[in-house]
Design an enzyme around this catalytic site. Structure first.
Site: not given
Length: 612
Positions: A2, A378
């Protein structure tokens, strides 16, 4: 994931004021949170939130509030807490009634139960602010490694805060001013933990709780890299690394939206891909994986000391080995050099970094992935943690008088000042800045009694990477991904793994005479042999001459507007000489310098800062 922002003022009454300024601050975070928006107002605090719905899509609306007999407690939260289920069970046992399935509520109730000390219980990546009306204080918390960005700007009677500088700069109280220290960060590869590019603005340091009250700002460090004796032998260490990786990958796959992994075919991303595929396979799911490729990559590729092999064959080998649903995202020079893409990158970063196609390709890769997935894992920070860069071995062999990466990278990359106005270059005095920064950072490291000079030096090298170099990598990853509303999670930043591997001696981290020995051993049984034995290859950049020609042509067009404010910083004649070189003769430092020039021009047009 967010975007958060807010404003605390002890001399204003927000409950009787318009929300126009707060709305403007919140709107700047729309890309970070495309799914929902909300604001919350109290007499002395105003909180704004933009939501990217990932967990409990219906119940995680923010700002989130809980009423207590002494007053309301409200929170805006960015990130993920991966151990929220365990914490929720503990809180329920202590009498809390959770009304949602979100980690947001767990974090807020954990604060009610344990106060600011609750930060020590969290496992995740997060930046959040809690307004506690009971004490009229704002509590700001950032995760241990600084994965999620968190900026603040002190004012005469409080402060402004935001996930990105643009949220703060949308408030008229924030001056858009840049000083020499801000520019010094831009033209080097050093990121001080508390430093923000904009004058008057700071970052909440990683592993820190800031408490803002009428008496000012109080800072408490709840986590830092501590030196501890490593007692495990090699076999136990390898097994522990594997167990920690399995656990953190499983935790970070928790999501109510589609997930994937970023797969380059290197050891780091391949290990995550294999572990994630195994975990999802147990629940009947097939993992998605994505790689980036450049058009005509096979034709243009020339091995060098930084990129010995192409990624694509190794990525496909891993995808075939683990059975992932794999996609190659192919980018061409026209897309990478598109001025609109450059403008999007500069706006996402809020600063003219000059990283060129390495950032443009990330932005376009993430944009393409976002069409299929909302969450991606990642391999960021594995090199910093396990000793994957070539300069680790240089530091081991030859000692260390500066940041390790600066001793190997060409001077033109370390100090990108060749096209700057000579007076500005002199004022920056980057040699002194780098020397002072290195001395300050190296002094933060403590050794073990009886530790050899080599082991202490390599402990310092690891510390410098995890507290300085990694910050640049994490910020780049966050900004490029959140610019398109993609949440990227980084399992190698799990603080338990970081603490354990950081304290493993260099003799264990390099026991097979190569980089990342521990990670290679921990993942060897789940990867193709070719990937296990692959030599480190850095993130790819395009070798397409057409891309370089586009950069040169855009810089040439900029020269036609000699009155552009960018030439208050850059030397017009030096830029002209660089532009006059044919594209196929522009070496990489020249190209990167021109790209930073173009970034600066866009940034000056968009932000119109003043310089001090």
């Amino acid at each position: 994931m967010c975007g958060i922002t807010g404003w605390v003022s002890f001399q204003r009454d927000f409950s009787t004021a318009t929300t126009e300024t707060l709305d403007a601050m919140t709107a700047t975070m729309a890309c970070r949170g495309p799914d929902d928006s909300g604001v919350w107002i109290a007499p002395h605090a105003a909180l704004g939130h933009r939501r990217l719905a990932v967990i409990d899509l219906a119940g995680g609306t923010q700002p989130m509030t809980i009423d207590t007999p002494e007053g309301v407690v409200a929170m805006v939260y960015s990130g993920e807490t991966y151990n929220f289920r365990e914490l929720r069970s503990e809180l329920r046992a202590r009498g809390h009634r959770c009304t949602t399935e979100s980690d947001t509520e767990v974090v807020l109730r954990a604060y009610l139960e344990w106060g600011a000390a609750f930060a020590e219980r969290l496992n995740g990546m997060y930046a959040f602010a809690i307004w506690d009306a009971r004490t009229e204080q704002l509590v700001m918390v950032r995760d241990r490694l600084g994965i999620k960005p968190f900026y603040y700007y002190p004012t005469d009677d409080g402060l402004l805060f935001g996930s990105e500088p643009k949220a703060i700069l949308a408030n008229p109280l924030a001056d858009k001013r840049i000083g020499l220290d801000g520019l010094r960060e831009l033209f080097t590869t050093i990121a001080r933990p508390e430093q923000a590019f904009w004058t008057g603005m700071q970052q909440v340091p990683p592993g820190t709780v800031l408490t803002v009250g009428r008496d000012g700002i109080r800072s408490t460090t709840y986590w830092s890299l501590h030196t501890m004796e490593h007692r495990d032998d090699r076999a136990t260490t390898v097994r522990t690394v594997r167990e920690l990786l399995e656990d953190t990958v499983a935790r970070q796959l928790i999501s109510d939206v589609p997930r994937c992994v970023l797969l380059s075919g290197g050891l780091d991303s391949s290990a995550l891909t294999a572990l994630a595929a195994r975990h999802l396979r147990d629940s009947g799911e097939r993992l998605r994986s994505f790689s980036v490729e450049f058009q005509n990559q096979q034709r243009d590729f020339v091995p060098d000391e930084w990129r010995i092999t192409l990624d694509a064959p190794f990525a496909r080998a891993v995808a075939d080995h683990v059975g992932s649903e794999h996609r190659d995202i192919v980018l061409d020079g026209a897309a990478l050099s598109d001025p609109a893409v450059r403008a999007a990158v500069v706006t996402a970063r809020d600063v003219p970094t000059g990283f060129g196609d390495s950032e443009a390709s990330l932005y376009l890769l993430f944009k393409a992935i976002r069409e299929h997935s909302t969450v991606a894992l990642s391999g960021e920070s594995a090199d910093e943690l396990f000793g994957g860069y070539r300069w680790f071995s240089e530091a081991a062999a030859h000692g260390m008088s500066t940041f390790p990466w600066l001793s190997v990278l060409p001077q033109a990359f370390v100090q990108r000042t060749r096209l700057l106005d000579p007076d500005l270059t002199a004022a920056l005095d980057l040699d002194t800045y780098l020397a002072d920064s290195f001395a300050d950072a190296a002094a933060e490291v403590t050794g073990l009694d009886g530790e050899s000079e080599l082991e202490f030096r390599m402990r310092q090298a690891s510390y410098l990477h995890l507290t300085r170099f990694l910050r640049t990598m994490l910020d780049r990853k966050d900004r490029m991904s959140m610019a398109v509303g993609l949440e990227v999670r980084v399992p190698y930043c799990d603080h338990r793994l970081v603490e354990y591997v950081y304290n493993a001696p260099w003799s264990l981290k390099s026991f097979d005479g190569r980089e990342k020995s521990l990670l290679r051993a921990a993942a060897a049984d789940i990867l193709p042999r070719s990937v296990v034995e692959r030599v480190k290859s850095h993130y790819p950049i395009t070798k397409d001459v057409a891309y370089t020609e586009s950069v040169r042509a855009q810089a040439s067009d900029l020269l036609a507007t000699q009155q552009h404010p960018v030439f208050q910083l850059y030397d017009y004649d030096a830029v002209t000489k660089a532009v006059d070189r044919p594209a196929d003769q522009l070496i990489e430092p020249d190209r990167f310098d021109l790209e930073q020039l173009l970034d600066f021009a866009i940034w000056l047009d968009r932000y119109a800062p003043s310089f001090t």
